[in-house]
Structures are given as C-alpha cells and as structure tokens.
Design a protein around this motif. Structure first.
Motif, mmCIF file in Angstrom:
data_model
loop_
_atom_site.group_PDB
_atom_site.id
_atom_site.type_symbol
_atom_site.label_atom_id
_atom_site.label_comp_id
_atom_site.label_asym_id
_atom_site.label_seq_id
_atom_site.Cartn_x
_atom_site.Cartn_y
_atom_site.Cartn_z
ATOM 1 N N VAL A 139 1.213 -1.273 0.259
ATOM 2 C CA VAL A 139 -0.317 0.132 -0.133
ATOM 3 C C VAL A 139 0.624 1.187 -0.308
ATOM 4 O O VAL A 139 0.302 2.361 0.003
ATOM 5 C CB VAL A 139 -0.824 0.118 1.013
ATOM 6 C CG1 VAL A 139 -1.691 -1.131 1.008
ATOM 7 C CG2 VAL A 139 0.117 0.350 2.573
ATOM 8 N N GLY A 140 2.447 1.114 -0.522
ATOM 9 C CA GLY A 140 2.985 2.208 -0.526
ATOM 10 C C GLY A 140 3.023 2.503 1.081
ATOM 11 O O GLY A 140 3.998 4.099 0.881
ATOM 12 N N ALA A 141 3.117 2.359 2.499
ATOM 13 C CA ALA A 141 3.688 2.417 3.646
ATOM 14 C C ALA A 141 5.332 2.475 4.310
ATOM 15 O O ALA A 141 5.601 3.140 5.453
ATOM 16 C CB ALA A 141 2.321 2.374 4.672
ATOM 17 N N ALA A 142 5.182 1.237 3.449
ATOM 18 C CA ALA A 142 6.789 1.511 4.307
ATOM 19 C C ALA A 142 8.347 2.938 3.527
ATOM 20 O O ALA A 142 9.184 2.738 4.645
ATOM 21 C CB ALA A 142 7.447 0.552 3.396
ATOM 22 N N GLU A 143 8.252 3.287 2.874
ATOM 23 C CA GLU A 143 8.554 4.317 2.425
ATOM 24 C C GLU A 143 7.403 5.562 2.710
ATOM 25 O O GLU A 143 5.843 5.461 1.275
ATOM 26 C CB GLU A 143 9.508 4.981 1.873
ATOM 27 C CG GLU A 143 10.309 4.118 1.726
ATOM 28 C CD GLU A 143 11.862 4.773 2.767
ATOM 29 O OE1 GLU A 143 11.737 6.239 2.678
ATOM 30 O OE2 GLU A 143 12.376 4.966 3.252
ATOM 31 N N PRO A 144 7.283 6.407 3.525
ATOM 32 C CA PRO A 144 8.312 7.236 3.922
ATOM 33 C C PRO A 144 8.400 6.528 5.460
ATOM 34 O O PRO A 144 8.772 6.635 6.334
ATOM 35 C CB PRO A 144 7.799 9.085 4.600
ATOM 36 C CG PRO A 144 6.735 8.552 4.146
ATOM 37 C CD PRO A 144 5.693 7.429 3.545
ATOM 38 N N GLY A 145 7.112 5.597 5.551
ATOM 39 C CA GLY A 145 7.077 5.151 7.278
ATOM 40 C C GLY A 145 6.020 4.261 8.156
ATOM 41 O O GLY A 145 4.817 5.332 7.001
ATOM 42 N N TYR A 146 5.123 3.819 8.514
ATOM 43 C CA TYR A 146 4.221 3.692 8.961
ATOM 44 C C TYR A 146 4.468 3.173 10.418
ATOM 45 O O TYR A 146 5.329 2.687 11.244
ATOM 46 C CB TYR A 146 3.101 2.578 8.433
ATOM 47 C CG TYR A 146 4.665 1.132 8.218
ATOM 48 C CD1 TYR A 146 3.706 -0.166 9.440
ATOM 49 C CD2 TYR A 146 4.776 0.705 7.493
ATOM 50 C CE1 TYR A 146 4.959 -1.015 9.062
ATOM 51 C CE2 TYR A 146 6.522 -0.320 7.298
ATOM 52 C CZ TYR A 146 5.790 -1.496 8.420
ATOM 53 O OH TYR A 146 6.135 -2.526 8.112
ATOM 54 N N ARG A 147 3.256 2.411 11.321
ATOM 55 C CA ARG A 147 3.078 2.797 12.779
ATOM 56 C C ARG A 147 1.836 1.295 12.914
ATOM 57 O O ARG A 147 1.612 1.042 12.283
ATOM 58 C CB ARG A 147 1.938 3.932 13.083
ATOM 59 C CG ARG A 147 2.294 3.175 15.241
ATOM 60 C CD ARG A 147 1.748 4.095 15.859
ATOM 61 N NE ARG A 147 3.112 5.495 15.961
ATOM 62 C CZ ARG A 147 2.647 6.822 15.877
ATOM 63 N NH1 ARG A 147 1.567 7.138 15.953
ATOM 64 N NH2 ARG A 147 3.961 7.525 15.926
ATOM 65 N N ILE A 148 2.541 0.280 13.501
ATOM 66 C CA ILE A 148 1.897 -1.190 13.769
ATOM 67 C C ILE A 148 0.761 -0.985 15.569
ATOM 68 O O ILE A 148 2.021 -0.122 16.201
ATOM 69 C CB ILE A 148 2.323 -2.543 13.472
ATOM 70 C CG1 ILE A 148 3.667 -2.111 13.890
ATOM 71 C CG2 ILE A 148 2.657 -1.982 11.874
ATOM 72 C CD1 ILE A 148 4.441 -3.654 14.002
#
Length: 123
Positions: free
Chosen positions: A82-91
């Motif tokens: 979904v394109g969250a890996a860059e710039p970052g995401y929270r789990i």
C-alpha cells in the motif's frame, strides 16, 4: 497452555466466517487483512490471524510458528503493497482492557499515509 476465553461472536470472527462484509486487502491461509471501517489515518488496515486468539499475549503463547511468521510477514507485505513502507508507518496491537482493546480477537493496525506524530502521553 490453553487459550484465553475466546468469544466466537466477536466482529472479527464474524468477518472471518463471511457474516460481515469487509474490504479485503490480502487473504492467505492464516491471515486476513482489510481496511478499517473507521480509519484514523489515510492508510489504516487491520491484519488478523484466522485462528481464535484473543490478543497478542494469547497468540504468542499458543499460535504455531507458522501462524506467527505468517502474521508478521503479512504486516510487512501489506505495508509495502500500500506504499506505507516509505516514508514510514506505525503498527499497533492493543492487548487487554488497560490498552483499550475493543475487539477480543488479535488484530494489528497498520497506520500510515502521513506524519503520524509522536506517540500519545497517558492521561
């Protein structure tokens, strides 16, 4: 070790049985990922194991190595998809009443799509 008491009528169990529709992102043998119906960020996806696990404590104590690997690998796969890996995401996975776990079925929130800010301070 026995599993915690699991409510087979919780909303995620009903989604897994097909009784409640969802907007599926990915489904595997062990995991279902779908869009949250009340998103808190532009990207807000829930990842749940298909097994009957109440929370992270129950899951890590009782799930098979295959189920554990599948859940965490799927979280990373979804974030990249979904394109969250860059710039970052929270789990986030809330565990128990004090953490405000609303549904008694283990679920991991993937949040992203904008700057999420710092983690909140306790009240």
């Amino acid at each position: 070790m026995a599993s915690k008491s699991y409510d087979p009528n919780n909303v995620f169990a009903r989604i897994l049985r097909g009784e409640i529709p969802n907007k599926t992102v990915l489904e595997t043998e062990h995991v279902l990922a779908f869009h949250d119906i009340q998103p808190l960020a532009p990207i807000h996806i829930l990842v749940i194991p298909k097994g009957a696990y109440v929370d992270m404590d129950d899951f890590t104590a009782n799930a098979s190595d295959t189920e554990i690997t599948a859940l965490f690998r799927t979280v990373g796969d979804i974030a990249r998809q979904v394109g969250a890996a860059e710039p970052g995401y929270r789990i986030i996975s809330n565990c128990g009443a004090a953490a405000r776990q609303d549904v008694p079925h283990l679920h991991i929130h993937i949040l992203g799509g904008h700057d999420l800010g710092r983690m909140v301070k306790p009240d």
